[in-house]
Scaffold this motif. Sequence first.
Motif, PDB file in Angstrom:
ATOM      1  N   VAL A 428      -8.078 -12.468  -3.351  1.00  0.00           N
ATOM      2  CA  VAL A 428      -7.384 -12.597  -2.066  1.00  0.00           C
ATOM      3  C   VAL A 428      -5.900 -12.659  -2.381  1.00  0.00           C
ATOM      4  O   VAL A 428      -5.424 -13.651  -2.928  1.00  0.00           O
ATOM      5  N   LYS A 429      -5.188 -11.576  -2.064  1.00  0.00           N
ATOM      6  CA  LYS A 429      -3.752 -11.546  -2.382  1.00  0.00           C
ATOM      7  C   LYS A 429      -2.971 -12.020  -1.169  1.00  0.00           C
ATOM      8  O   LYS A 429      -3.132 -11.476  -0.076  1.00  0.00           O
ATOM      9  N   ILE A 430      -2.143 -13.017  -1.373  1.00  0.00           N
ATOM     10  CA  ILE A 430      -1.316 -13.550  -0.289  1.00  0.00           C
ATOM     11  C   ILE A 430       0.110 -13.090  -0.572  1.00  0.00           C
ATOM     12  O   ILE A 430       0.714 -13.536  -1.556  1.00  0.00           O
ATOM     13  N   HIS A 431       0.655 -12.200   0.255  1.00  0.00           N
ATOM     14  CA  HIS A 431       1.991 -11.670  -0.046  1.00  0.00           C
ATOM     15  C   HIS A 431       3.081 -12.487   0.621  1.00  0.00           C
ATOM     16  O   HIS A 431       3.850 -13.155  -0.055  1.00  0.00           O
ATOM     17  N   ARG A 432       3.122 -12.454   1.946  1.00  0.00           N
ATOM     18  CA  ARG A 432       4.187 -13.223   2.589  1.00  0.00           C
ATOM     19  C   ARG A 432       3.795 -13.512   4.034  1.00  0.00           C
ATOM     20  O   ARG A 432       2.807 -12.999   4.537  1.00  0.00           O
ATOM     21  N   ASP A 523     -14.399 -11.961   8.490  1.00  0.00           N
ATOM     22  CA  ASP A 523     -15.846 -11.764   8.445  1.00  0.00           C
ATOM     23  C   ASP A 523     -16.132 -10.650   7.443  1.00  0.00           C
ATOM     24  O   ASP A 523     -15.734  -9.512   7.641  1.00  0.00           O
ATOM     25  N   LEU A 524     -16.833 -11.001   6.361  1.00  0.00           N
ATOM     26  CA  LEU A 524     -17.041 -10.019   5.294  1.00  0.00           C
ATOM     27  C   LEU A 524     -17.867  -8.832   5.774  1.00  0.00           C
ATOM     28  O   LEU A 524     -17.773  -7.746   5.233  1.00  0.00           O
ATOM     29  N   ARG A 525     -18.700  -9.038   6.812  1.00  0.00           N
ATOM     30  CA  ARG A 525     -19.519  -7.910   7.265  1.00  0.00           C
ATOM     31  C   ARG A 525     -18.643  -6.846   7.912  1.00  0.00           C
ATOM     32  O   ARG A 525     -19.027  -5.691   7.993  1.00  0.00           O
ATOM     33  N   LYS A 526     -17.475  -7.275   8.429  1.00  0.00           N
ATOM     34  CA  LYS A 526     -16.628  -6.297   9.108  1.00  0.00           C
ATOM     35  C   LYS A 526     -15.750  -5.549   8.135  1.00  0.00           C
ATOM     36  O   LYS A 526     -15.162  -4.537   8.492  1.00  0.00           O
ATOM     37  N   ILE A 527     -15.562  -6.076   6.906  1.00  0.00           N
ATOM     38  CA  ILE A 527     -14.665  -5.376   5.984  1.00  0.00           C
ATOM     39  C   ILE A 527     -15.451  -4.759   4.831  1.00  0.00           C
ATOM     40  O   ILE A 527     -14.909  -4.479   3.783  1.00  0.00           O
ATOM     41  N   SER A 528     -16.768  -4.623   5.036  1.00  0.00           N
ATOM     42  CA  SER A 528     -17.547  -3.930   4.007  1.00  0.00           C
ATOM     43  C   SER A 528     -18.692  -3.231   4.711  1.00  0.00           C
ATOM     44  O   SER A 528     -18.903  -3.429   5.899  1.00  0.00           O
ATOM     45  N   ASN A 529     -19.441  -2.437   3.958  1.00  0.00           N
ATOM     46  CA  ASN A 529     -20.579  -1.749   4.560  1.00  0.00           C
ATOM     47  C   ASN A 529     -21.625  -1.606   3.468  1.00  0.00           C
ATOM     48  O   ASN A 529     -21.327  -1.142   2.374  1.00  0.00           O
ATOM     49  N   ASP A 530     -22.845  -2.051   3.749  1.00  0.00           N
ATOM     50  CA  ASP A 530     -23.832  -2.090   2.660  1.00  0.00           C
ATOM     51  C   ASP A 530     -24.721  -0.852   2.632  1.00  0.00           C
ATOM     52  O   ASP A 530     -25.716  -0.835   1.936  1.00  0.00           O
ATOM     53  N   GLY A 531     -24.349   0.180   3.401  1.00  0.00           N
ATOM     54  CA  GLY A 531     -25.205   1.378   3.408  1.00  0.00           C
ATOM     55  C   GLY A 531     -25.096   2.161   2.113  1.00  0.00           C
ATOM     56  O   GLY A 531     -24.398   1.775   1.175  1.00  0.00           O
ATOM     57  N   ASP A 532     -25.801   3.305   2.068  1.00  0.00           N
ATOM     58  CA  ASP A 532     -25.753   4.140   0.857  1.00  0.00           C
ATOM     59  C   ASP A 532     -24.333   4.635   0.637  1.00  0.00           C
ATOM     60  O   ASP A 532     -23.871   4.777  -0.474  1.00  0.00           O
ATOM     61  N   LYS A 533     -23.663   4.962   1.748  1.00  0.00           N
ATOM     62  CA  LYS A 533     -22.299   5.462   1.604  1.00  0.00           C
ATOM     63  C   LYS A 533     -21.318   4.347   1.918  1.00  0.00           C
ATOM     64  O   LYS A 533     -20.227   4.582   2.412  1.00  0.00           O
ATOM     65  N   GLY A 534     -21.735   3.122   1.682  1.00  0.00           N
ATOM     66  CA  GLY A 534     -20.920   1.980   2.084  1.00  0.00           C
ATOM     67  C   GLY A 534     -19.773   1.733   1.125  1.00  0.00           C
ATOM     68  O   GLY A 534     -19.465   2.534   0.251  1.00  0.00           O
ATOM     69  N   PHE A 535     -19.109   0.581   1.294  1.00  0.00           N
ATOM     70  CA  PHE A 535     -17.983   0.245   0.419  1.00  0.00           C
ATOM     71  C   PHE A 535     -17.944  -1.260   0.241  1.00  0.00           C
ATOM     72  O   PHE A 535     -18.455  -2.011   1.075  1.00  0.00           O
ATOM     73  N   LEU A 536     -17.365  -1.695  -0.858  1.00  0.00           N
ATOM     74  CA  LEU A 536     -17.237  -3.126  -1.132  1.00  0.00           C
ATOM     75  C   LEU A 536     -16.220  -3.736  -0.173  1.00  0.00           C
ATOM     76  O   LEU A 536     -15.371  -3.018   0.356  1.00  0.00           O
ATOM     77  N   PRO A 537     -16.250  -5.054   0.015  1.00  0.00           N
ATOM     78  CA  PRO A 537     -15.264  -5.665   0.911  1.00  0.00           C
ATOM     79  C   PRO A 537     -13.845  -5.298   0.476  1.00  0.00           C
ATOM     80  O   PRO A 537     -13.509  -5.416  -0.696  1.00  0.00           O
ATOM     81  N   THR A 538     -13.049  -4.858   1.420  1.00  0.00           N
ATOM     82  CA  THR A 538     -11.657  -4.541   1.120  1.00  0.00           C
ATOM     83  C   THR A 538     -10.867  -4.784   2.389  1.00  0.00           C
ATOM     84  O   THR A 538     -11.404  -4.696   3.487  1.00  0.00           O
ATOM     85  N   LEU A 539      -9.606  -5.147   2.248  1.00  0.00           N
ATOM     86  CA  LEU A 539      -8.795  -5.400   3.433  1.00  0.00           C
ATOM     87  C   LEU A 539      -7.352  -5.222   3.030  1.00  0.00           C
ATOM     88  O   LEU A 539      -6.938  -5.710   1.983  1.00  0.00           O
ATOM     89  N   GLY A 540      -6.615  -4.507   3.870  1.00  0.00           N
ATOM     90  CA  GLY A 540      -5.178  -4.511   3.728  1.00  0.00           C
ATOM     91  C   GLY A 540      -4.658  -3.704   2.567  1.00  0.00           C
ATOM     92  O   GLY A 540      -5.353  -2.893   2.015  1.00  0.00           O
ATOM     93  N   PRO A 541      -3.398  -3.906   2.196  1.00  0.00           N
ATOM     94  CA  PRO A 541      -2.540  -4.979   2.695  1.00  0.00           C
ATOM     95  C   PRO A 541      -2.296  -4.813   4.195  1.00  0.00           C
ATOM     96  O   PRO A 541      -1.912  -3.736   4.633  1.00  0.00           O
ATOM     97  N   ALA A 574       2.009 -17.483  13.601  1.00  0.00           N
ATOM     98  CA  ALA A 574       2.632 -16.844  12.446  1.00  0.00           C
ATOM     99  C   ALA A 574       1.844 -15.590  12.149  1.00  0.00           C
ATOM    100  O   ALA A 574       0.743 -15.397  12.665  1.00  0.00           O
ATOM    101  N   ARG A 575       2.397 -14.727  11.293  1.00  0.00           N
ATOM    102  CA  ARG A 575       1.564 -13.644  10.786  1.00  0.00           C
ATOM    103  C   ARG A 575       1.673 -13.628   9.279  1.00  0.00           C
ATOM    104  O   ARG A 575       2.706 -13.957   8.708  1.00  0.00           O
ATOM    105  N   LEU A 576       0.553 -13.262   8.658  1.00  0.00           N
ATOM    106  CA  LEU A 576       0.440 -13.381   7.209  1.00  0.00           C
ATOM    107  C   LEU A 576       0.041 -12.019   6.663  1.00  0.00           C
ATOM    108  O   LEU A 576      -0.860 -11.374   7.199  1.00  0.00           O
ATOM    109  N   LEU A 577       0.708 -11.611   5.593  1.00  0.00           N
ATOM    110  CA  LEU A 577       0.378 -10.328   4.971  1.00  0.00           C
ATOM    111  C   LEU A 577      -0.557 -10.609   3.808  1.00  0.00           C
ATOM    112  O   LEU A 577      -0.196 -11.332   2.876  1.00  0.00           O
ATOM    113  N   LEU A 578      -1.774 -10.082   3.888  1.00  0.00           N
ATOM    114  CA  LEU A 578      -2.700 -10.360   2.781  1.00  0.00           C
ATOM    115  C   LEU A 578      -3.539  -9.132   2.507  1.00  0.00           C
ATOM    116  O   LEU A 578      -3.579  -8.182   3.276  1.00  0.00           O
TER     117      LEU A 578
END
Length: 1992
Positions: A428-432, A523-541, A574-578
């Motif tokens: 989890v990268k916290i930028h600013r 919510d990890l389910r919204k930032i990943s997809n477990d299907g055959d063509k899915g992807f690992l959790p990823t977000l941002g920056p 506030a808003r956070l860049l991560l």
Amino acid sequence: MMSLMVHLKSVANLRGKGDRIAKVTFRGLSFYSHVAANCEEVAHFNETFRWPIASSLDGGEMLEVQVYNYSKVFTNRLVGTFCMVLQKVAEEGQLELTDTLLDDNNTSINTSVTIEIRYQSMDGTVGMWRNGELLDVPDDRDGVFSFETESLLSGQSHGSGASAGRSLQGSIATFRKAARGVSSVMKLGKIKSSKDDPRKGDEPAVLDMVDLDRRAMRLAGMLEPDAISLASVTAVTTNISNKRSKPDIKMEPSSGRPVDYQINVTIVEARQLIGLNMDPVVCVEIGEEKKYTSMKESTNCPYYNEYFVFDFHVPPDVMFDKIIKLSVIHSKNLLRSGTLVGTFKMDVGTVYSQPEHQFYHKWAILSDPDDITAGCKGYLKCDIAVVGKGDNIKTPHKANETDEDDIEGNLLLPEGFPAERQWARFYVKIHRAEGLPKMNTNIMANVKKALIGENRDLVDPYVQVHFSGQRGKTSVQKSSYEPIWNEQVIFTELFPPLCKRMKVQIRDSDKVNDVAIGTHFIDLRKISNDGDKGFLPTLGPAWVNMYGSTRQYTLMDEHQDLNDGLGEGVSFRARLLLSIAVEILDTTSPEIISSTDVQVESVSNISESATGKMEEFFLFGAFLEATMIDRKIGDKSTTFEITIGNYGNQIDGTSKPSLSKKKKKDGESEEEENELIQNSSDEEAEEEGDLVSVSSTPLMRPVITDRNYFHLPYFEKKPCVYIRSWWQDQRRRFYNSNIMDKIADKLEEGLNDVQEIIKTEKAFPERRLRGVLEELSIGCSRFVNLANKDINQAGRTKLDRERLKSCMREMDNMGQQAKQMRTQVKKNIVKEKLKLVQNFLQRLRFLADEPQHSIPDVFVWMMSNNKRIAYARIPSKDILYSVMDEETGKDCGKVKAVFLKLPGKKGFGQAGWTVQAKLELYLWLGLNKHKKEFLSGLPNGFEEVKVAKAGPSLHSTPPVSLVYDMKQVFQLRAHMYQARSLFAADNSGLSDPFARVFFSTHSQVTEILSETLCPTWDQLLVFDNVELFGEASELRDDPPIIVVEIYDQDTGKAEFIGRTFAKPTIKMCDEHYGPPRFPPQLEYYQIYRGNCTAGELLAAFELLQIGQGGTADLPPLEGPTDSERGPIVPVPLGIRPVLSRYRIEVLFWGLRDLKRINLAQVDRPRVDIECAGRGVQSALIQNYKKNPNFSTLVKWFEVDLPENELLHPPLNIRVVDCRAFGRNTLVGSHAVTCLRRFIYCAPDKSSNNWGSAGDIIVNLEPEPAVRKMDTFVKLDATSDAVVKVDMIEEESDKEKKKKKKKKKGVEEEEEPDESLLDWWSKYFASIETLKETLRAQEEAQAEAEEREDLEIAIEAADIKSDDLVRKGSRTKDKFKKSSKDKRKGHALDGAEIRTTKAKVDELLVYNKELETEYGNFEDWLHTFNLYRGKAGDDDEHAQDDDRIVGRFKGSLCMYKLPLSEEITRDAGFDPNMGMFQSIPHNDPINVLVRVYVVRATDLHPADINGKADPYIVIKLGKTEVKDKENYISKQLNPVFGKSFDIEATFPMKSMLTVSVYDWDLVGTDDLIGETKIDLENRFYSKYRATCGISSSYSVHGYNVWRDPLKPSQILAKLCKEGKIDPPQYGPGGKVKVAKRIFIGPTVMEDENGLKKQTEEHLALTVLNHWEEVPRVGCRLVPEHVETRPLLNPDKPGIEQGRIEMWVDMFPMDMPAPGPAIDISPRKPKRYELRVIIWNTDEVTLEDDDYFTGEKSSDIFVRGWLKGQQEDRQDTDVHYHSLTGEGNFNWRFVFPFDYLMAEEKIVISKKESMFSWDETEYKIPPRLTLQVWDADHFSADDFLGAIELDLNRFPRGAKTSKQCSIDMIRNEQALPAISIFKQKRVKGWWPFVARDENDEMELTGKVEAELHLVTAEEAEKSPVGLGRNEPDPLEKPNRPDTTFLWFLSPLKAIRYLVCNRYKWLIIKIVSALLLLVMLGLFLYSMPGYLVKKLLGA
């Protein structure tokens, strides 16, 4: 001819000088322009291109213009491209625009192109209708439901068998005739040619004539005079056209409210724990709470079976984020915490989202968090269930779980998770962050400034991340409103994680109070997809926005919870860049860090542009109306403020950073901009021609509307606000969400329609559903076309790309499925399909929720005295503008009714329901460059008013207010007919309701009707001279909404009951007042109170324009103004429903359980029945205590009710206590809202039940193993069908026995001996059947699903039907095969069980209450709960039980008059009883009630030790039976096995309460839970629930007949009561009842084994199939055990355990029943297990010899029965074994108590020295043998062990050679034996242990003999322990080496020396002898020589 023309005018802002050429492409055809030679900045082309087109223009098509630098020699170089979607053109026909070009990288360049496009359609008109919105028929407004979209308007029908001869044109004519003024007719002329039609290849476009007529009539409102659309909310929401968006009706945020939860965890056992000889304890930790199991000694497969309960009272979000952590700890005790073996973590939400909210009997894989390279540390079997309020957990039946566990197949993981989860790193990268609020008071700041001398930012932020029970935090950035961290927090966790949400919090570091500034959940389910063509959790920056409490800082913030993420935030924080990334670890690599501790490290900075290009956005808002302002605020001047982020926030917006920053060019420094905003006000001049924001309306005093509400006088002049703000341009995310949201909204609306159609039983719900699916599939394909546009825009993150791909895949897939499903929607399966479509809706909503934010939400605050009072939060995506219509937010450029609410906790409960203010608000948000569009959606007819001093840039400034010069005058008529099921607001349990109608700034009230929950006001409210601003035509399409609030009149202030919204039907002055739209129909509107429904309102609203002629032109208001009621006008005739005459008969039976009223007991109650102003009173009960039944049973009254059943008013039941002096006190009331179930329908004489032809033989076959639920054979009266029902007859039994004897070699099981069987045999056999039934049901369901999938596939492929049959049978075979294979491993294969299972008579075990199975036994006697007191609010509706003050028993029957004669002509018709013929009398009756309590399961622990000491208490009336002395110690699953007899008199005592209490030594006993049974309904029910009918009749043995009446007597009685001929018994085992012939056995055995003839079996056969007897038949209650939940009044709605029981009732005037059956728990049988350890072999050698270094072991064997470690026994030691061989001849003797049926050993022992009494444990019989190496001075070494389950263990090997480790590894595959069957077994078994790598290794073998004897046998032939008397074993023949060296050292030396060095010594001795001889020789040689020489 249709054509598209493009006029290319010019291209401007070109760079350099040169020749230019343009290329214009449409539908793949390109035209080139002429070359514009030698032009500089601007190239003028002035050229027109024309494309003739055959098919009409689709809104999704594209036009492309490319501009090139022209070169004669080289290829042309592209300057830029301009693409546009032609939707606007398709709608409007012409468009002129100038826009910028995009270069190769899709970034916009300065060059712009100017073009004009015209589209000429076939008939010269354009844009009448668009693809997505085929249906704009105004019939919606009349509330008549629109039919399927595609049917009429696209000219295609799915009319079944539509007559092909009729052309569509013909039917159009008729349609036109019928439906005057229906504009859709106009659209029919332009049916698209099929080329371009998206639905080509459908059925021919033919409509059934009749069908069309009927539809046309329905449109014209002529079908039924009050065809009402029950549009509840949809009435408001359906006909939204373009200018208004729909209001949200639910007001209150429900998320932050705490709720009760209970988490039940059972730890069953652990297996394969890593480690040797451990003492494991399991710790269960949820959140902060920990509980431990007991410790099990020296075993790595402990069995616990311990149950823990955790209770929580927290909001759902908090609950579901809590982590459940199971850890196994080794050798923990008071002094040491023990060492961790392994843990397992999962969040509560994962369990809650499982089916039934539980995992049952699943194995958790344990892993070691400190060593991730290690792999699995063992398995833990557990049950976890999360119970919220009102959830009931269905536990699978817990009788005897013998099934061998398949660990791999039952892992504790949700469906679809891989069994082997891998370790992964979560970065989890916290930028600013920016825009932080200040978190210190100004005083503190000034003190600091004085001390330090500098001005610091007042916040010290750091970020904390919570994930999966761990937390990591960044460093603290001191005093910074714009902190920059650039750090990453790393979690190591198994992937996929069993934790759904990650919590990211910005906190303010402070020594005093360290508080959260804002919280964001990912919510990890919204930032990943477990299907055959899915992807690992990823977000941002990406930036995430945080919302919470208001920004001004106070020390004690009342809304602090909001900052912690509970409830809806009321302000931007506030808003956070991560950014988040996940990497799967390769645990084999050497450099990996093996611990899972959270790490924090720094990362590099990311570029400014990574999150997208900064753009200027423009937000415009206009306040058209502000009404319903709460009177508390009404007297002060009020203003409204709109903010987006910190922009526009004037009180507490920006905290200026102290460092004076350099002003950046592009406006990136948001703070600077903010300062600019901060200081600006309306008057301030503009800076460098820049635009100044105006974010709040001018102050204004509200004006009074009525007693409760005020309004602001915004009449002609409407104030406006506008704000400029700068954000990263991530509109695409919002656009895609908006497209999906719109599809979802449309789908939801369609589904509501379908549900309403089904609910109101209108025709053709399937057509509407097909239409809905059609719309869905079109929407999905539209999405795929639109979303694909800009794949590579700047600032796109990996998640954006992956999400787009997966959304497109999902949508495409969904569209295909919808298309496919559309073809399958048939009338009979609409409901199933509806469920599936609702899954689509959830899926869509899930996809539309964008996890990466960009622009923050917009807040509207009402301010008074510079204080924030109330707010509304509007998601920015809803008001975001796009050139494409679909992408625009649903409220963008529309007038929306916005209701302001109080912030945070103030908004809970009462305060949350009242509206603080209602705004009619127009909002528009878009890029600054699209700014010219911002007024386009406002109602027309206004002039803009600009700021006075505006400089030269006047044209571009937005207005500060709008002045409307057009206004229309209307009269609103509100026809308030009635309301029903209102909320009870008074203590009497009733309300005094009145309704208040608000429209614009007007309000009126209906009259108050006292004491009712179902008021019929029947009142017309007329609002005169309502002024509305804007154009007439727009108002007609889009009237403002009407708000109706319902109140309860109290002395003082009226109390709020609920609110609903409505839209009026509008008539302009030039329209005719008549069908189809007028007069309007009454509709039901759902009333809401907070989030809960609080009733329904039946009303109609019409808005009539007043023209020049004034009100005289309006339709007259007929009907007198009632003189009595004052000037109250009733609802006019055309609108009020048509009435007809009904008769309502009421059966008065009695009153029960009336509570005291005002401390006085009810003595002489009476029941009043009222419906629609008419009613009837019951007879008075003279003495309630003596007899609470009524003397007169049936009374009736006549009443006029609407013909339409849906409009029937409720019927009110009130109970009044008649006191002295004529005082009547209301006891309680009940409203029957739905009378339909009491409408009488005459029996159908023609149906086969009244068979007149020949007899029917009902022949009953042996029931299959699986009981199919409720399948009845319907037999036709005329056929001679034979359905065989076969009782197991004696003959066939004998044959079976013969067969058995032949097969005896194979089968070891013998027929059960009748004398050994008892009631429990029957019970356990029945439970097996129940389990099998459930299993078979699951399989049948799976098979059905498979078949359905096949059908879908077939329909898609259109296979011929005979093919289908073949295929179907094939799948069945395939399925059978696969299911067999699946279950082969199981010991419980259904089929196999049947072969070996002995035939035991069974009973039915219901895993629920008997009532649910038989409709509460309300077959003729209904129970109505009487309520009194206020209803509980909101979620506390469950507390309605507290309001019940008694029950009225009776029934209703209503029918239209006159009634047909046939009924009254029936023989024996008693006119006094009306429809209630043949009902028993209700005089008091004495009954013997016999309650059998079998056992309880899963009781809630009541003691500190996590156990309970339960006993039973039974109450019936005043009688109470306490079974306190027989409490069962420390048991949560007690087996009671008791029966209780109580004598009772119905009706005085009829409510039976069975409670389970917890016995306490000190203090009062606590109630664990109780269940209540209404015996009276059971007693009188026609299902005959007095005594269950068993499946076979016998007069002795375990299955003895319990009823005092024999089956033949019961049958005769039933026939007499049902008025049918008595049964006729014929020869050959036949009996005839009502023309049905039943066949069965006729012989029975008595106790002496003698055969005798009997009719009882025959009679019983009929009783068991009584439902097949016509007219009177019904299913009789069989012999059964029911499972009832135990509830505790302190924890309403949460199950506290379950109890298994049944009740028999015997009237005392019948013969007395026999003694109660003995169901006392089986006593365990005493056994003795004798184990002889003969020899061991190949035991690992542990010790090294001191002198010689030789390997040896001092072997001994230890053994015990599981659970009895303290009774363990050791052999003697075989010392100094050099080969691993040991000889023992040693006997262990283990006595134990064993329950054969449950296969468990029963142990009773005290838990600790402080225990009062012994606790009983049941554990599986497992024998543990271990081999040890004895040491004298150190601890003995453990070498290996084996555990044998005495029921199933592998047969020992014959010799030591054949014995191998495979006997344990492949235990499942080998044949198993049971010591209880074999009695004696001898053989070799392996000892195993685990090495360092966790591999099993063989550490020895043991030859043992197991001999099982019963206690009696043991007494007859006793044996000694070890080698003692009696029956001693001989001493082992051990080698001489086995002894102790220090006891006989010489012997030791002898052995040491002799054994080892024997040959060496011999060699040395011989060598020495040689040497001595040589020496002697040499010594004596000279002498001899001399002697010889001298010859001496």
